[in-house]
Design an enzyme around this catalytic site. Structure first.
Site, short mmCIF file in Angstrom:
data_model
loop_
_atom_site.label_atom_id
_atom_site.label_comp_id
_atom_site.label_asym_id
_atom_site.label_seq_id
_atom_site.Cartn_x
_atom_site.Cartn_y
_atom_site.Cartn_z
NE ARG A 101 -3.91 0.17 2.35
CZ ARG A 101 -4.57 0.58 3.52
NH1 ARG A 101 -4.54 -0.15 3.83
NH2 ARG A 101 -5.67 2.02 2.75
CB CYS B 97 -2.63 3.93 8.97
SG CYS B 97 -3.83 3.90 10.77
#
Length: 285
Positions: free
Chosen positions: A182, A241
């Site tokens: 990611r 995050c």
């Protein structure tokens, strides 16, 4: 704030306390069918909190605060009172993702309002069942408490401008705890754009765990994060995050290791990537 309890409690230690009237056990599983799964089977006496309903205000535009912005103080106060938590309660929280989902988020939120007697169950639901903790599908009955007064977040927060100012400043470090794919922009299962905040350092939260799903030792985590942070002050460190949830797993790991909790960027990638900010991928670095 002083630290009265370890951030983590092992299943065997929780078993010794299971009959204590002081313990309030919270099931914080999140995701599709999480509440239904709780109703079908949960640790005996556990009460349920929902990430989207109780620990965030998700009706807002993700461009303003991300996918899981913090709830208002009034809403969080009501949530705590509704599930029977008072300032004196000893709260133990678990999920089924090794604490990386809403368990660590709820832990951070409680610590952030000054609640010290809160721990996350090391190893989560699966470890507790393996250790012999009883499960139940019964409706748990408990009394609400008087209004739990919540007036401020006492742990440090960063907003999008703080991150913008910090990301190219050598005195700061911006930590992205998402998995490497990611971060590199190779995949993005939740947000609209793949990639990362330029200047951020990727330290996946999964590195906090052993292969068995338990947190690594305090000594190992302390060595890891003191090596990463060097002489930087906590106020110069920002952790994020995708939406301010799994970042709390790393904040918990730092606290467990005896490192002062740095800033949490709640909006995280879900906010940054929706605001025409500079983006980076593995190819663009």
């Amino acid at each position: 704030m002083s630290k009265l309890l370890s951030s983590l409690i092992n299943p065997e230690d929780l078993l010794q306390l299971k009959n204590s009237s002081e313990i309030i056990l919270i099931d914080a599983r999140a995701g599709i069918n999480a509440e239904e799964n709780y109703k079908n089977e949960h640790l005996k006496s556990a009460r349920y909190v929902d990430l989207n309903r109780d620990l965030a205000t998700v009706e807002n535009d993700p461009a303003n605060g991300g996918r899981h912005p913090l709830p208002s103080f009034e809403k969080f106060s009501e949530v705590l009172s509704n599930i029977g938590i008072s300032p004196e309660s000893h709260v133990v929280i678990y999920d089924d993702k090794n604490g990386s989902n809403a368990a660590a988020r709820f832990w951070w939120m409680l610590r952030a309002v000054g609640h010290e007697k809160v721990q996350v169950l090391n190893g989560g639901l699966q470890a507790a069942i393996k250790a012999g903790f009883a499960v139940s599908s019964e409706i748990e009955n408990f009394a609400k408490t008087e209004n739990y007064i919540v007036t401020e977040w006492k742990l440090a927060l960063a907003d999008i401008e703080d991150v913008e100012n910090a990301r190219n400043n050598s005195n700061n470090i911006v930590i992205d705890v998402r998995d490497k794919n990611r971060f590199d922009g190779l995949t993005e299962p939740l947000d609209l754009i793949a990639g990362h905040i330029p200047g951020a350092t990727n330290v996946p939260f999964s590195e906090n765990l052993n292969e068995d799903g338990f947190y690594k030792s305090e000594a190992i985590l302390k060595e890891k994060y003191t090596g990463l942070l060097g002489n930087k002050n906590p106020e110069d460190v920002i952790v994020h995050c995708g939406s301010g949830v799994t970042a709390c797993h790393t904040l918990l790991a730092m606290d467990y290791a005896g490192i002062e909790i740095p800033k949490l960027y709640v909006g995280s990638w879900s906010e940054w990537s929706r605001n025409d900010r500079e983006l980076a991928t593995k190819q663009s670095n």
